[in-house]
Motif scaffolding. Structure first.
Motif, PDB file in Angstrom:
ATOM      1  N   LYS A  10       0.832  -1.186  -0.078  1.00 43.25           N
ATOM      2  CA  LYS A  10      -0.236   0.294   0.168  1.00 43.25           C
ATOM      3  C   LYS A  10       0.914   1.661   0.292  1.00 43.25           C
ATOM      4  O   LYS A  10       0.170   2.505  -0.291  1.00 43.25           O
ATOM      5  N   GLU A  11       1.554   1.275   1.116  1.00 49.37           N
ATOM      6  CA  GLU A  11       2.896   2.547   0.719  1.00 49.37           C
ATOM      7  C   GLU A  11       3.594   3.184  -0.348  1.00 49.37           C
ATOM      8  O   GLU A  11       3.424   3.891  -0.859  1.00 49.37           O
ATOM      9  N   TYR A  21       0.631   7.170   1.721  1.00 45.31           N
ATOM     10  CA  TYR A  21       0.175   6.380   3.000  1.00 45.31           C
ATOM     11  C   TYR A  21      -0.004   6.466   4.207  1.00 45.31           C
ATOM     12  O   TYR A  21       2.057   5.857   4.433  1.00 45.31           O
TER      13      TYR A  21
END
Length: 404
Positions: A195-196, A202
């Motif tokens: 996700k980062e 994020y």
């Protein structure tokens, strides 16, 4: 009328008398010494100067430009000379647990290539910064072969939890007891990292710190070695999380404190073996200036200079970077053409494409004081913060020590 003429003449004379003289490369070129590296030997006028500093000093600080194969080559060449002068300790800008992992991989597999490649194939990132190039491994092996004790004193890298979680699990006294929690923790870390990579801004580190999944696993890890890794990871996440909160100044200051503390802890242990441990420090130049650095903080380099004063010994700091860059397409970039490079013009003009150039800053500062030359902020920090400026030959691209 006479009064007006007098004012005009006085104005012209005062402007001429008090005009600020500029620092010119022609006035300081005598303090620049060239050398070359041939078959891992440093030869030339600058070589003797370097050897004397290595012999005389307790601390040698190499403030590097990151991701430079040339600086890695230079490091590889001076490590044997450092060892001959009784230097035993090597400080690196990486986390302590990443350092241990890196050394163990080298000793077991004779190379970081497979470890780096496996990691990159899974996560499209490097596991440990500043040791992902071919020539980085070269000087690392030299340091290990010369029996240097390597201190990693920085925060653990932003991707390091992806392999350190395995280290924590492997240190368990009862793997079956923690296996389920470990699998959940590893899956969570991988999802957060993905996700980062894909979601702008994020807050991965904030999420890691608040994770009940990680807490559940960490609670079952009760050996000293496990807790050491967990503590270092948690501290690193807190430092990174400050950037997520846009607390950039606090991030820099907290990271600096952490590096100083880690250096001090290692140094106190070394003192039990050597009354005056001789230490080589290779880190980004931002961290190794004496006085305030470009971020406006008193970083590690200043602390080490003060430590040398306290010990009655000497410390030499070198700022190392390049003027010329060779791109993959064969084009050459000149830092002097850059807006930021203009601040260092009189120094940059002494750099060469095909030779190393070592510049002694002390006599330059004497000229500056004598002629009352007003330096811009960046050049002033460079000259007053370091004993030498070292220009590498043309900087080339890093050859990755992994398969993409």
């Amino acid at each position: 009328m006479t009064k007006n003429i007098f004012i005009l003449i006085f104005s012209i004379l005062s402007t001429t008398m008090f005009a600020q003289e500029k620092l010119k490369s022609a006035d300081i070129s005598e303090f620049a010494y060239t050398f070359e590296i041939n078959n891992n030997n440093i030869v030339g006028l600058g070589a003797k100067l370097l050897e004397n500093k290595i012999l005389e000093n307790q601390f040698l600080l190499l403030g590097e430009q990151h991701y430079s194969p040339e600086i890695s080559e230079f490091t590889n060449a001076i490590l044997p000379k450092l060892k001959q002068s009784n230097f035993k300790y090597f400080v690196a800008e990486i986390g302590p647990n990443s350092t241990n992992k890196m050394i163990s991989v080298i000793k077991e597999q004779k190379s970081l290539f497979e470890f780096n490649t496996d990691f990159y194939s899974n996560y499209k990132d490097i596991p440990i910064p500043f040791f992902d190039g071919m020539k980085d491994e070269l000087f690392l092996k030299t340091a290990i072969n010369e029996n240097f004790e390597i201190w990693g004193i920085d925060q653990e890298f932003l991707s390091s939890q992806l392999f350190l979680i395995d280290e924590i699990y492997n240190l368990s006294s009862n793997n079956s007891y923690v296996k389920s929690d470990f699998n959940n923790a590893k899956k969570f870390l991988e999802e957060e990292f993905k996700k980062e990579k894909t979601i702008k801004n994020y807050p991965m580190f904030t999420n890691l710190l608040a994770s009940e999944i990680l807490t559940s696993f960490f609670k079952k890890c009760n050996t000293d070695k496990q807790q050491k890794i967990i503590t270092d990871l948690t501290t690193s996440w807190k430092i990174y999380a400050l950037n997520e909160d846009k607390k950039y100044g606090e991030n820099n200051f907290t990271r600096m404190q952490y590096m100083k503390r880690n250096f001090g802890e290692n140094y106190k242990v070394a003192e039990k073996k050597d009354s005056l441990p001789k230490v080589f420090i290779k880190m980004g130049s931002m961290h190794l200036a004496r006085g305030k650095n470009w971020l406006g903080i008193y970083d590690l380099g200043n602390m080490i200079k003060e430590l040398a004063y306290f010990n009655g010994t000497q410390s030499t700091s070198i700022n190392c970077f390049a003027r010329y860059y060779k791109n993959n397409d064969g084009t050459i970039y000149d830092y002097l053409d850059d807006k930021d490079g203009k601040a260092y013009q009189p120094i940059l003009e002494l750099a060469k494409k095909d030779k190393w150039v070592l510049i002694d800053t002390k006599p330059i500062l004497k000229i500056v004081r004598k002629k009352k030359i007003n330096l811009n902020k960046d050049l002033k920090i460079l000259l007053s913060g370091f004993d030498f400026v070292l220009f590498s030959p043309m900087k080339t691209e890093v050859k990755p020590n992994y398969s993409e």
